[in-house]
Design a protein around this motif. Structure first.
Motif, PDB file in Angstrom:
ATOM      1  N   LEU A 177       3.788   5.717  -5.698  1.00 21.65           N
ATOM      2  CA  LEU A 177       3.908   5.742  -7.158  1.00 21.65           C
ATOM      3  C   LEU A 177       2.694   6.406  -7.801  1.00 21.65           C
ATOM      4  CD1 LEU A 177       5.946   4.658  -9.290  1.00 21.65           C
ATOM      5  CD2 LEU A 177       4.302   2.866  -9.735  1.00 21.65           C
ATOM      6  N   TYR A 178       1.536   6.250  -7.182  1.00 23.60           N
ATOM      7  CA  TYR A 178       0.337   6.884  -7.746  1.00 23.60           C
ATOM      8  C   TYR A 178       0.458   8.404  -7.699  1.00 23.60           C
ATOM      9  CZ  TYR A 178      -4.499   8.277  -8.393  1.00 23.60           C
ATOM     10  OH  TYR A 178      -5.649   8.871  -8.854  1.00 23.60           O
ATOM     11  N   THR A 179       1.057   8.933  -6.641  1.00 23.42           N
ATOM     12  CA  THR A 179       1.239  10.383  -6.561  1.00 23.42           C
ATOM     13  C   THR A 179       2.221  10.886  -7.602  1.00 23.42           C
ATOM     14  OG1 THR A 179       2.986  10.134  -4.904  1.00 23.42           O
ATOM     15  CG2 THR A 179       0.739  10.411  -4.100  1.00 23.42           C
ATOM     16  N   VAL A 180       3.113  10.019  -8.088  1.00 27.20           N
ATOM     17  CA  VAL A 180       4.112  10.438  -9.075  1.00 27.20           C
ATOM     18  C   VAL A 180       3.548  10.336 -10.491  1.00 27.20           C
ATOM     19  CG1 VAL A 180       6.396   9.963 -10.042  1.00 27.20           C
ATOM     20  CG2 VAL A 180       6.025   9.795  -7.572  1.00 27.20           C
ATOM     21  N   PHE A 200       0.829  -1.209   0.000  1.00 28.82           N
ATOM     22  CA  PHE A 200       0.000   0.000   0.000  1.00 28.82           C
ATOM     23  C   PHE A 200       0.862   1.259   0.000  1.00 28.82           C
ATOM     24  CE2 PHE A 200      -3.184  -2.975   1.905  1.00 28.82           C
ATOM     25  CZ  PHE A 200      -4.150  -2.833   0.911  1.00 28.82           C
ATOM     26  N   SER A 201       1.934   1.220   0.763  1.00 26.95           N
ATOM     27  CA  SER A 201       2.802   2.402   0.847  1.00 26.95           C
ATOM     28  C   SER A 201       3.426   2.743  -0.497  1.00 26.95           C
ATOM     29  CB  SER A 201       3.898   2.148   1.895  1.00 26.95           C
ATOM     30  OG  SER A 201       4.835   3.207   1.907  1.00 26.95           O
ATOM     31  N   SER A 202       4.050   1.758  -1.140  1.00 25.65           N
ATOM     32  CA  SER A 202       4.716   2.011  -2.414  1.00 25.65           C
ATOM     33  C   SER A 202       3.699   2.306  -3.517  1.00 25.65           C
ATOM     34  CB  SER A 202       5.578   0.804  -2.806  1.00 25.65           C
ATOM     35  OG  SER A 202       4.784  -0.372  -2.902  1.00 25.65           O
ATOM     36  N   GLY A 203       2.548   1.626  -3.470  1.00 24.56           N
ATOM     37  CA  GLY A 203       1.511   1.896  -4.472  1.00 24.56           C
ATOM     38  C   GLY A 203       1.018   3.324  -4.400  1.00 24.56           C
ATOM     39  N   GLY A 217       3.495  16.865  -6.570  1.00 23.87           N
ATOM     40  CA  GLY A 217       4.347  15.689  -6.706  1.00 23.87           C
ATOM     41  C   GLY A 217       4.720  15.079  -5.363  1.00 23.87           C
ATOM     42  N   LEU A 218       5.457  13.957  -5.428  1.00 22.59           N
ATOM     43  CA  LEU A 218       5.859  13.258  -4.205  1.00 22.59           C
ATOM     44  C   LEU A 218       6.786  14.124  -3.358  1.00 22.59           C
ATOM     45  CD1 LEU A 218       5.837  10.666  -2.525  1.00 22.59           C
ATOM     46  CD2 LEU A 218       7.768   9.850  -3.898  1.00 22.59           C
ATOM     47  N   ALA A 219       7.760  14.762  -4.019  1.00 18.40           N
ATOM     48  CA  ALA A 219       8.689  15.622  -3.282  1.00 18.40           C
ATOM     49  C   ALA A 219       7.953  16.797  -2.649  1.00 18.40           C
ATOM     50  CB  ALA A 219       9.789  16.117  -4.212  1.00 18.40           C
ATOM     51  N   ALA A 220       6.973  17.364  -3.378  1.00 18.33           N
ATOM     52  CA  ALA A 220       6.194  18.485  -2.837  1.00 18.33           C
ATOM     53  C   ALA A 220       5.389  18.039  -1.611  1.00 18.33           C
ATOM     54  CB  ALA A 220       5.265  19.035  -3.913  1.00 18.33           C
ATOM     55  N   ARG A 221       4.827  16.835  -1.665  1.00 19.10           N
ATOM     56  CA  ARG A 221       4.060  16.333  -0.524  1.00 19.10           C
ATOM     57  C   ARG A 221       4.958  16.101   0.689  1.00 19.10           C
ATOM     58  NH1 ARG A 221      -1.063  13.919  -1.472  1.00 19.10           N
ATOM     59  NH2 ARG A 221      -1.829  14.340  -3.561  1.00 19.10           N
ATOM     60  N   MET A 222       6.149  15.578   0.434  1.00 22.91           N
ATOM     61  CA  MET A 222       7.080  15.376   1.550  1.00 22.91           C
ATOM     62  C   MET A 222       7.496  16.712   2.163  1.00 22.91           C
ATOM     63  SD  MET A 222       9.476  12.259   0.125  1.00 22.91           S
ATOM     64  CE  MET A 222      10.378  12.173   1.676  1.00 22.91           C
ATOM     65  N   LYS A 251       6.697   6.478   5.502  1.00 24.31           N
ATOM     66  CA  LYS A 251       6.581   7.857   5.014  1.00 24.31           C
ATOM     67  C   LYS A 251       5.413   8.048   4.029  1.00 24.31           C
ATOM     68  CE  LYS A 251       8.821  10.347   6.432  1.00 24.31           C
ATOM     69  NZ  LYS A 251       8.594  11.200   7.630  1.00 24.31           N
ATOM     70  N   PRO A 252       5.257   7.200   2.991  1.00 22.87           N
ATOM     71  CA  PRO A 252       4.084   7.398   2.110  1.00 22.87           C
ATOM     72  C   PRO A 252       2.751   7.242   2.836  1.00 22.87           C
ATOM     73  CG  PRO A 252       5.727   6.010   1.034  1.00 22.87           C
ATOM     74  CD  PRO A 252       6.144   6.150   2.463  1.00 22.87           C
ATOM     75  N   LEU A 253       2.680   6.310   3.788  1.00 20.27           N
ATOM     76  CA  LEU A 253       1.425   6.138   4.519  1.00 20.27           C
ATOM     77  C   LEU A 253       1.148   7.336   5.430  1.00 20.27           C
ATOM     78  CD1 LEU A 253       1.529   2.346   5.417  1.00 20.27           C
ATOM     79  CD2 LEU A 253       0.258   3.483   3.609  1.00 20.27           C
TER      80      LEU A 253
END
Length: 378
Positions: free
Chosen positions: A53-56, A47-50, A252-257, A114-116
């Motif tokens: 990747l969906y955010t990217v 779930f985390s990696s999915g 993007g993923l970096a922006a969310r982080m 982190k993604p979760l």
């Protein structure tokens, strides 16, 4: 191993040897629990990696495929980590062996959590992203404006100089006109009400100042209008370039982080929540290792050690015998070879000595003729 029940599947996930576990039924629940932890860690990794990747790529099929690959990889790695942990009966040795595995498990937990975390705080992150997006757009607009600001400032400085010149001429005209009026009504100057020579002189000065003012206005007003139009043209160009800027979605993923990092720095509640989520995943990821580390040696551990010890001793016996055989062969070949060489050298020396002896006897029988410079024939 036939997996007829969920417990059998979880035992497979724990990496136990079925043939040995069959002799230790009391250890089944322990290793089933460890296997379940390993399995659900892989599910969380999926779930985390999915989601990451969906955010990217914003693609559900790609997210599912990559999530499966990543989840299986984490599952296999966790299974290997747990399977490679073996109790040796000495806590300090077990701790030393477990330390690098714990470090690896903590690293995996941080990657998975982190993604979760970003999904859990998605609403707060979206609100922060809107603010960050506005900051990015404003920064882009400011950069465009800075490029033209020097030209605008120069035009405005020239306009200010032209207006200052007009203002100075106007002030001089007003002052001279006031002096002429005061001279006429007796409120200033000579303090006598008259239209005599003094008044006429002051009026002439006022009219001259008015003429200079009119001349300055005629010269400066067109320049002021021209420069104001130039400023308007530059501002229109700025507006055109700002409108042409790429207003891509800042999501993007970096922006969310980065948004999550900003939220944790602003809100203590979010900081503690993020920390507890991370610690929870670390606890889940390291739980199988810690369970095996703090547990007493069970029958399974003893039987596994015995099983591996039998193979180790058998291997040691075979390698020792092979080593001794090779050493003996080498010793035989070395010593016999050396003896053969020494015997050959001795025989060769004896043959050479015999030849030299025969040559010497032959020379004794044939005296040397000094006149001819050679040996006499027999």
């Amino acid at each position: 191993m036939a997996m007829e029940t969920p417990r059998d599947f979880f035992l497979f996930c724990s990496g136990v040897e079925p043939s040995i576990l069959e002799k230790c039924p009391s250890d089944r629940n322990k290793y089933a629990g460890i296997g379940a932890t390993v399995f659900f860690t892989g599910v969380l990794a999926f779930f985390s990696s999915g989601y990451a990747l969906y955010t990217v790529f914003d693609s559900v099929p790609a997210a599912i495929v990559f999530g499966l690959v990543w989840g299986l990889m984490i599952f296999n790695l966790d299974r290997y980590i747990v399977m490679s942990m073996k109790s040796n009966g000495q806590w300090w040795r077990d701790l030393f062996v477990a330390f690098p595995r714990v470090v690896l498990a903590v690293l995996l937990a941080l990657v998975i959590s982190k993604p979760l975390e970003m999904k859990i705080f998605e609403k707060e992150i979206r609100a922060e992203l809107v603010q960050m997006e506005q900051e990015v757009f404003k920064d882009q607009e400011d950069r465009v404006k800075v490029r033209f600001q020097a030209q605008i400032d120069d035009q405005r400085a020239q306009i200010a100089a032209l207006k200052a010149e007009i203002a100075a001429k106007t002030a001089t005209r007003n002052e001279l006109a006031l002096q002429a009026t005061q001279e006429a009504d007796g409120t200033g100057g000579s303090r006598q009400r008259n239209l005599g020579p003094i008044y006429k002189a002051k009026k002439a000065d006022a009219e001259l100042a008015q003429a200079e003012l009119d001349k300055t206005l005629a010269a400066n007003q067109p320049l002021i209008l021209e420069k104001e139009q130039a400023i308007q043209t530059i501002e229109n160009q700025i507006g055109t370039e700002i409108a042409a800027l790429q207003r891509s979605r800042y999501d993007g993923l970096a922006a969310r982080m980065e948004a999550l990092s900003r939220l944790t720095s602003k809100s203590e509640a979010i900081l503690w929540a993020s920390l507890f989520i991370t610690l929870l995943f670390i606890a889940i990821e390291t739980a199988p290792i810690l369970v095996k580390l703090i547990s007493y040696r069970s029958p399974y551990d003893y039987l596994l050690h015995e099983h591996e010890h039998v193979f180790a001793m058998n291997n040691l016996e075979k390698t020792t015998l092979l080593t001794n055989t090779v050493r003996n062969k080498l010793k035989y070949d070395t010593e016999t070879g050396a003896h053969l060489v020494n015997a050959s050298i001795a025989a060769e020396k004896a043959l050479i000595d015999e030849k030299l002896k025969e040559k010497l006897e032959d020379l004794k029988k044939r005296p040397f003729d000094w006149k001819l410079g050679s040996f006499k024939e027999k």
